[in-house]
Design an enzyme around this catalytic site. Structure first.
Site, PDB file in Angstrom:
ATOM      1  N   ASP A   1       0.837  -1.201   0.000  1.00  0.00           N
ATOM      2  CA  ASP A   1       0.000   0.000   0.000  1.00  0.00           C
ATOM      3  C   ASP A   1       0.874   1.255   0.000  1.00  0.00           C
ATOM      4  O   ASP A   1       1.893   1.321   0.675  1.00  0.00           O
ATOM      5  CB  ASP A   1      -0.899   0.019   1.238  1.00  0.00           C
TER       6      ASP A   1
ATOM      7  N   TYR B   1       1.917  23.019 -10.914  1.00  0.00           N
ATOM      8  CA  TYR B   1       2.456  21.694 -11.244  1.00  0.00           C
ATOM      9  C   TYR B   1       3.959  21.819 -11.534  1.00  0.00           C
ATOM     10  O   TYR B   1       4.778  21.047 -11.015  1.00  0.00           O
ATOM     11  CB  TYR B   1       1.715  21.138 -12.467  1.00  0.00           C
TER      12      TYR B   1
ATOM     13  N   LYS C   1       7.164  20.020  -9.653  1.00  0.00           N
ATOM     14  CA  LYS C   1       8.102  19.171 -10.401  1.00  0.00           C
ATOM     15  C   LYS C   1       9.515  19.761 -10.374  1.00  0.00           C
ATOM     16  O   LYS C   1      10.498  19.017 -10.386  1.00  0.00           O
ATOM     17  CB  LYS C   1       7.616  19.012 -11.844  1.00  0.00           C
TER      18      LYS C   1
END
Lengths: 461, 252
Positions: B65, B158, B162
């Site tokens: 998980d 975003y 990154k």
């Protein structure tokens, strides 16, 4: 009384093929006592749990046999004393980190030579034992281990055991000879020597026009103990397997021309040739490989000749070129050496055809006939045809070598672990029938698996 | 370890249901019969499908998980993965594109993007770095983006996340060099995948298979940075140096 353990330093290591690097904590013990204390209490930098111990010599194994990722590596080259030479009995006792180069330079002026020398003198005695190396006279004299009279092994408990080829320690001895360093650390060895009047060999050189011709020549009864063939691994069709065969023996004073006879045991200077720069990837391409192979073949006289050569030039021609392994570019190279039984000439021929037709350029291609196997449980040599090729790593090499593995396995042969960097566990299991016996012997000497290498992890030795 | 011909024995996918991660796994599975794959992802149908797809290729698959926004979950996942043996190649592949307009006007939306795209990968990188130092070898592949190189009006949040990830893994590669580690930062352009479903492809759009091919080739060559497609590198060299008034007028 044990010495204090030396400091460790993290270093990235590769084999001679410059592939698959891994980092280890490297310690440089200066004596067998220091080796014993390092083995008894292996320490690594920081608080990392340790991942085993491995001895390393001069790093001439092509693959990952002398690497131990994340663990402790003992650089044995500091344990390099020549302890005793008995000229009468022709026996020498050394520490295991001494190089064959240094040893032969000491022995020759005393009129002695080692019964088995590999294709480079830049290996340690410990490494030669661990890989049970062979030479051009394997068909006559067997492998290196056959001439080891005794060895001192530091086992996992840190105690030194003296092992001999017969008697109570024999099982451990033959697990250690060819055992790739996985039974413990060889710290001293007693070796038998052979007489050598001069530092020269009398060498006969002749060309073989194709593979059949070569195999015929090699199968002949031969008065000379040393023989090896370089062959063209790129020529296809009728010229496939064309080769230059050299056979020789140690020269006696009477064989030498007058100018050499004055100093018959002079081995030559220690200096070696120029270093080879790293070539950009792909420079050693097929065209260049073809040119090299052509040149090498043409260099040999068209008619058989006999001449006198220095021992170094005959036994270890590449030792004259420093760092020749860099020619293959930044991705490095695989050396692939296999042996198949003498009856399997067909499989042998198909293997040569597979390599020649693969498009992978190989320049240093060696072929010879091997004699009987020794008792080493993981030793490579077996009677039959052996072939070694150097192949730069590039796309498709994995498939070519897998194909060769299948051929070799089908013919009942095997691949040399000291040169390997990509075999799979199932193949090794099938190639080495005494692997089970080796594992039991190793369990006795090293129940917790202290001695380990990247090779051992990869092929699950 | 990877062998001399570039075959790993094990692969660890963080974000194991990502199209790029699975494409990488398929290619390594073709090289290494019986490849061990540890697939870390949120439990559910997508993970089950990924597991059976890789099992179908002959892999030994272990699912663990992973919740991208939980540091603790990263610790558990890396520990579980390492419990199966050395991690030869690890791929940090999860990430979300997010809604840029919400992300730069709504604190919760913006920081969520940062958690998934930067904090999570940072935690993964630290934990994987620890594992590499212990092992003395290991390849870590981090999925960055060309968006990390120059912020654009249309996806700068975003891009910011990154950029952080890109810088971290670039530095991690330097730090792990002496420990036998190799870190590859991958900067794809527009990838037609689940993440970009519904968006109009940008110029030089590529697909997960091409990204995976580039990843394997770069790992083989021990390269530390790769753009996909390769031409994107040249494009970005130019874009990085355009004056802002010009850059902002570009239809990208």
């Amino acid at each position: 009384m044990r010495g204090t353990a030396p400091a460790v330093q993290r270093r990235t290591l590769t084999g001679w093929g410059r592939t698959a690097p891994s980092a280890a904590d490297v310690a440089s013990p200066r004596s067998p006592d220091e080796v014993a204390s390092l083995v008894a209490a292996p320490r690594v930098g920081g608080d990392r749990p340790h991942r085993g111990v491995l001895a390393r010599g001069l790093g001439r194994s092509y693959g990952d046999a002398a690497q131990n990722a994340g663990g402790l590596v003992l650089d044995m080259t500091g344990c390099d004393r020549i302890l005793a030479v008995d000229v009468e009995e022709r026996v020498v006792r050394v520490e295991a980190g001494v190089s064959i180069d240094a040893l032969t330079r000491t022995l020759l002026p005393l009129g002695l030579w080692l019964p088995v020398v590999p294709g480079t003198r830049q290996v340690t005695v410990g490494g030669a034992i661990a890989a049970d190396v062979h030479g051009k006279n394997h068909h006559v004299s067997g492998s290196f281990g056959a001439h080891v009279l005794a060895l001192d092994l530091v086992a996992a408990d840190g105690e030194v055991r003296t092992l001999t080829p017969d008697g109570p320690g024999a099982e451990a001895f033959w697990a250690t000879v060819g055992g790739m360093g996985l039974t413990g650390v060889v710290v001293r060895a007693t070796l038998s020597c052979i007489p050598a009047e001069t530092a020269y060999a009398v060498v006969r050189t002749e060309r073989a026009r194709d593979l059949d011709h070569l195999l015929d020549l090699l199968a002949e009864d031969d008065p000379d103990p040393y023989s090896v063939a370089w062959f063209d691994a790129l020529a296809r069709g009728p010229r496939m397997g064309r080769a230059v065969l050299t056979r020789g023996r140690l020269a006696q004073v009477g064989d030498l021309p007058a100018r050499l006879a004055k100093h018959p045991s002079s081995f030559g200077a220690a200096s070696r040739g120029p270093a080879v720069p790293v070539l950009p990837h792909g420079l050693l391409n097929r065209a260049m490989g073809r040119a090299f192979n052509e040149l090498w073949f043409r260099k040999a006289p068209a008619r058989p000749t006999t001449d006198v050569q220095p021992l170094g030039a005959f036994f270890q021609p590449l030792d004259g070129v420093r760092d020749w392994n860099r020619v293959y570019g930044p991705r490095g190279f695989c050396q692939y050496q296999f042996v198949v039984p003498e009856s399997e000439t067909d499989a042998f021929r198909r293997a040569v055809a597979l390599i020649a037709g693969s498009g992978h350029p190989s320049c240093l291609n060696v072929l010879k006939r091997m004699g009987e196997s020794g008792p080493g449980l993981l030793s490579f040599p077996a009677p039959g045809w052996t072939l070694a090729v150097d192949l730069p790593v590039g796309p498709g090499l994995d498939r070519l070598l897998d194909g060769l593995d299948d051929l070799v396995l089908g013919a009942g042969g095997r691949v040399y672990l000291a040169k390997d960097s990509r075999l799979r566990p199932d193949a090794v299991e099938a190639m080495y029938p005494r692997l089970g016996q080796f594992r039991s012997a190793r369990r006795v000497l090293d129940p917790d698996g202290l001695f380990v290498s990247d090779l051992a992890r990869r092929v699950l030795l | 370890m990877l062998d001399a011909t570039g075959r790993p024995r094990s692969l660890f996918l963080l974000g194991g249901t990502s199209d790029i991660a699975l494409a990488v796994a398929e290619r390594y599975a073709a090289r290494t019969p019986g490849l061990r794959v540890v697939l870390a992802a949120r439990p559910g149908e997508r993970r089950d499908a990924a597991v059976s797809r890789l099992q179908g290729l002959g892999c030994e698959v272990h699912a663990v998980d992973l919740e991208a926004r939980s540091v603790e979950s990263h610790e558990q996942a890396v520990r579980a993965a390492a419990g199966h043996g050395d991690l030869d190649v690890s791929v940090v592949a999860y990430g979300v594109l997010g809604d840029n307009e919400r992300a730069w006007t709504d604190v919760a939306a913006g920081t969520e993007l940062a958690e998934v795209n930067f904090v999570g990968p940072l935690a993964a990188g630290i934990l994987l770095g620890e594992q590499v130092r212990r092992q003395g070898h290991g390849v870590v592949v981090a999925l960055s983006s060309v968006a990390a190189e120059r912020p654009r009006r249309s996806n700068f949040v975003y891009g910011a996340t990154k950029a952080g990830t890109d810088a971290f893994f670039t530095g991690l590669g330097e730090a792990l060099r002496e420990h036998g580690g190799h870190v590859l930062v991958v900067r794809p352009g527009f990838v037609r995948s689940k993440m970009t479903a519904g968006l109009d492809p940008a110029p030089l759009a590529t697909d997960p298979g091409h990204v995976a091919d580039a990843v394997l080739a770069a790992v083989d060559a021990r390269r530390e940075q790769v753009w996909v497609p390769g031409a994107m590198r040249g494009v970005m060299v130019v874009l990085r140096h355009l004056p802002r008034p010009v850059f902002r007028r570009l239809p990208i």
